[in-house]
Design an enzyme around this catalytic site. Structure first.
Site, PDB file in Angstrom:
ATOM      1  CG  ASP A  31      -5.001  -9.932   3.358  1.00 38.89           C
ATOM      2  OD1 ASP A  31      -4.679 -10.497   2.295  1.00 38.89           O
ATOM      3  OD2 ASP A  31      -4.657  -8.760   3.637  1.00 38.89           O
ATOM      4  CG  HIS A  69      -6.572  -5.284   1.653  1.00 41.33           C
ATOM      5  ND1 HIS A  69      -5.956  -6.083   2.585  1.00 41.33           N
ATOM      6  CD2 HIS A  69      -7.778  -4.947   2.171  1.00 41.33           C
ATOM      7  CE1 HIS A  69      -6.751  -6.216   3.651  1.00 41.33           C
ATOM      8  NE2 HIS A  69      -7.866  -5.552   3.422  1.00 41.33           N
ATOM      9  CG  ASP A  98      -2.815  -8.282   0.686  1.00 37.43           C
ATOM     10  OD1 ASP A  98      -2.102  -8.565   1.662  1.00 37.43           O
ATOM     11  OD2 ASP A  98      -3.866  -7.604   0.790  1.00 37.43           O
ATOM     12  CG  HIS A 131      -1.961  -1.049   1.220  1.00 41.99           C
ATOM     13  ND1 HIS A 131      -2.854  -1.218   0.180  1.00 41.99           N
ATOM     14  CD2 HIS A 131      -2.251  -2.027   2.122  1.00 41.99           C
ATOM     15  CE1 HIS A 131      -3.639  -2.260   0.448  1.00 41.99           C
ATOM     16  NE2 HIS A 131      -3.299  -2.773   1.615  1.00 41.99           N
TER      17      HIS A 131
HETATM   18  C1  SP5 Z   1      -1.107  -5.054   4.066  1.00 36.41           C
HETATM   19  C2  SP5 Z   1      -2.584  -5.043   4.326  1.00 36.41           C
HETATM   20  O1  SP5 Z   1      -3.222  -6.086   4.228  1.00 36.41           O
HETATM   21  N1  SP5 Z   1      -3.150  -3.884   4.719  1.00 36.41           N
HETATM   22  C3  SP5 Z   1      -4.536  -3.770   4.970  1.00 36.41           C
HETATM   23  C4  SP5 Z   1      -4.897  -2.586   5.812  1.00 36.41           C
HETATM   24  C5  SP5 Z   1      -6.368  -2.496   6.019  1.00 36.41           C
HETATM   25  N2  SP5 Z   1      -6.738  -1.511   6.955  1.00 36.41           N
HETATM   26  C6  SP5 Z   1      -8.106  -1.077   6.982  1.00 36.41           C
HETATM   27  C7  SP5 Z   1      -9.049  -2.237   6.896  1.00 36.41           C
HETATM   28  C8  SP5 Z   1     -10.511  -1.811   6.863  1.00 36.41           C
HETATM   29  C9  SP5 Z   1     -11.343  -3.057   6.938  1.00 36.41           C
HETATM   30  N3  SP5 Z   1     -12.716  -2.764   7.003  1.00 36.41           N
HETATM   31  C10 SP5 Z   1     -13.514  -3.917   7.339  1.00 36.41           C
HETATM   32  C11 SP5 Z   1     -14.327  -4.377   6.193  1.00 36.41           C
HETATM   33  C12 SP5 Z   1     -14.705  -5.819   6.372  1.00 36.41           C
HETATM   34  N4  SP5 Z   1     -15.079  -6.405   5.130  1.00 36.41           N
HETATM   35 ZN    ZN Z   2      -4.123  -7.057   2.666  1.00 40.17          ZN
END
Ligand code: SP5
Ligand code: ZN
Length: 372
Positions: A315, A229, A227, A182
């Site tokens: 994740d 995300h 990942d 990120h």
């Molecule tokens: C490296 C990595 O995996 N970073 C991820 C950081 C995420 N931080 C904010 C997550 C917000 C999650 N919201 C919950 C939604 C459930 N579906």
């Molecule tokens: Zn992630």
């Protein structure tokens, strides 16, 4: 072969973060590294672990990140404390959202202001040792990248000599934290500060090597970001170049929300070299592996990469506390196997994955699946 360092456990241990507005424990916790390492070490002699870290200095990091951002990361905590900030670490006060910044002409004058200029969310606390930890993670990843060059050369020789086939590409793994995908060239967020994978990719491209590939140019690198995300940082860093190729499978409607559309295809020389494949929430093993195989066939293999760099996040796991796919522990060896079938030397770099109980099993599953 596993590259890691105890500093990945002992440095950078924020006490809390904010999720959906509430104060929770810090999900990107130091024991993530410990449970992964423990699992890999429990697998007989399948994995060779080294804590040897070479010092590549600032050069390769400065190729990817802007100097003012690096200066900020280095000094932020100390300034923050001097200004009376909370000892847990630096978090943004006011973020110069583009709707504000459009007219605003003032420069950030203190750390509370810079905290917003250099961070895009609430999940990248800067503690006393965060800069050191991120720097160390980058150096571990570079050490692994250097070994990838050696392993790939060896592999080429043994293929030529007929002692192995293209079905046994070497695999290396950088077990690092904090993660990186990120982190953009001048902004941190999402638990990430320095983009370990991007730093290693740029370093590999920068290595002088005349006999490297068919056209005699720099090594060609394909990035597979698996990942949960979207890797907005890696995308931004390489958006206008044709090497490396960035490809990503990620959730369509989750964090970081504003990037990851299939319409983001790169720009200028980089047009066509940024491939986003958004997946629906609740994606299962079969759908995931099928989409990954298609991505590999349609985009990764035609690119003719010399190396594969994987942003290894688990994740995507069904019980991950902050994500939403349905991949199970049986899915990960299949994912590793799909990557192995590309037949190209691969460096896996640890990103996310927050289900502590199954983290070792899931990461190990990908690596063991790759090893066949
Ligand atoms: C490296 C990595 O995996 N970073 C991820 C950081 C995420 N931080 C904010 C997550 C917000 C999650 N919201 C919950 C939604 C459930 N579906
Ligand atoms: Zn992630």
């Amino acid at each position: 072969k596993v590259f890691t360092s105890t500093l990945c456990t002992t440095l950078h241990t924020p006490a809390f973060e904010f999720l959906s507005g509430s104060e929770t424990h810090f999900f990107e916790s130091p024991d993530r590294r410990d449970v992964i390492l423990k699992y890999l070490e429990s697998q007989g002699d399948a994995f060779e672990v080294t804590e040897r870290v070479e010092d590549f200095g600032a050069g390769p990091i400065e190729r990817v990140h802007k100097q003012d951002f690096l200066d900020y990361l280095k000094t932020a905590y100390e300034e923050w404390i001097q200004e009376g900030g909370h000892p847990n670490g630096v978090l943004p006060g006011t973020i110069p959202h583009y709707k504000v910044a459009r007219l605003g002409k003032l420069k950030a004058a203190n750390c509370l202001a810079k905290s917003g200029e250099y961070c895009f969310d609430m999940s990248a606390v800067i503690t006393k040792d965060t800069f050191k930890a991120a720097w160390n993670a980058a150096q571990v990843t570079l050490t692994a990248a250097k070994d990838l060059v050696r392993a790939a050369d060896e592999y080429e020789k043994s293929v030529e000599a007929g002692s192995t086939t293209r079905e046994n590409p070497p695999g290396l793994y950088a077990l690092v934290r904090p993660p990186g995908h990120h982190a953009q060239s001048d902004i941190c967020g999402g638990y990430c500060y320095l983009n370990n994978l991007a730093i290693a990719a740029q370093w590999l491209i920068d290595q002088p090597d005349l006999k490297s590939n068919a056209d005699g140019g720099p090594k060609r690198i394909a990035i597979l970001d698996i990942d949960f995300h979207h890797g907005n940082g890696t995308q931004e860093i390489f958006y206008s170049v044709a090497n490396p190729l960035y490809t990503s499978l990620h959730s369509v409607d989750d964090y970081p929300y504003f990037t990851g559309s299939a319409l983001e295809k790169g720009e200028g020389e980089g047009l066509g070299f940024n491939i986003n494949i958004p997946l629906v929430q609740a994606t299962t093993n079969d759908d995931y592996v099928e989409t990954l195989d298609k991505l590999i066939q349609d985009h990764v293999i035609p690119f003719k990469p010399d190396y594969i760099l994987v942003s290894l996040g688990v994740d995507t796991y069904k019980d991950d506390p902050i994500a939403g796919f349905l991949v199970t522990s049986e899915g990960y060896p299949r994912i590793g196997n799909s990557i192995r079938k590309i037949g190209v030397p691969t460096l896996f770099i640890q990103e996310g994955g927050y289900c502590i109980e199954k983290l070792g099993l899931n990461v190990g599953g990908i690596l063991l699946g790759y090893m066949g």
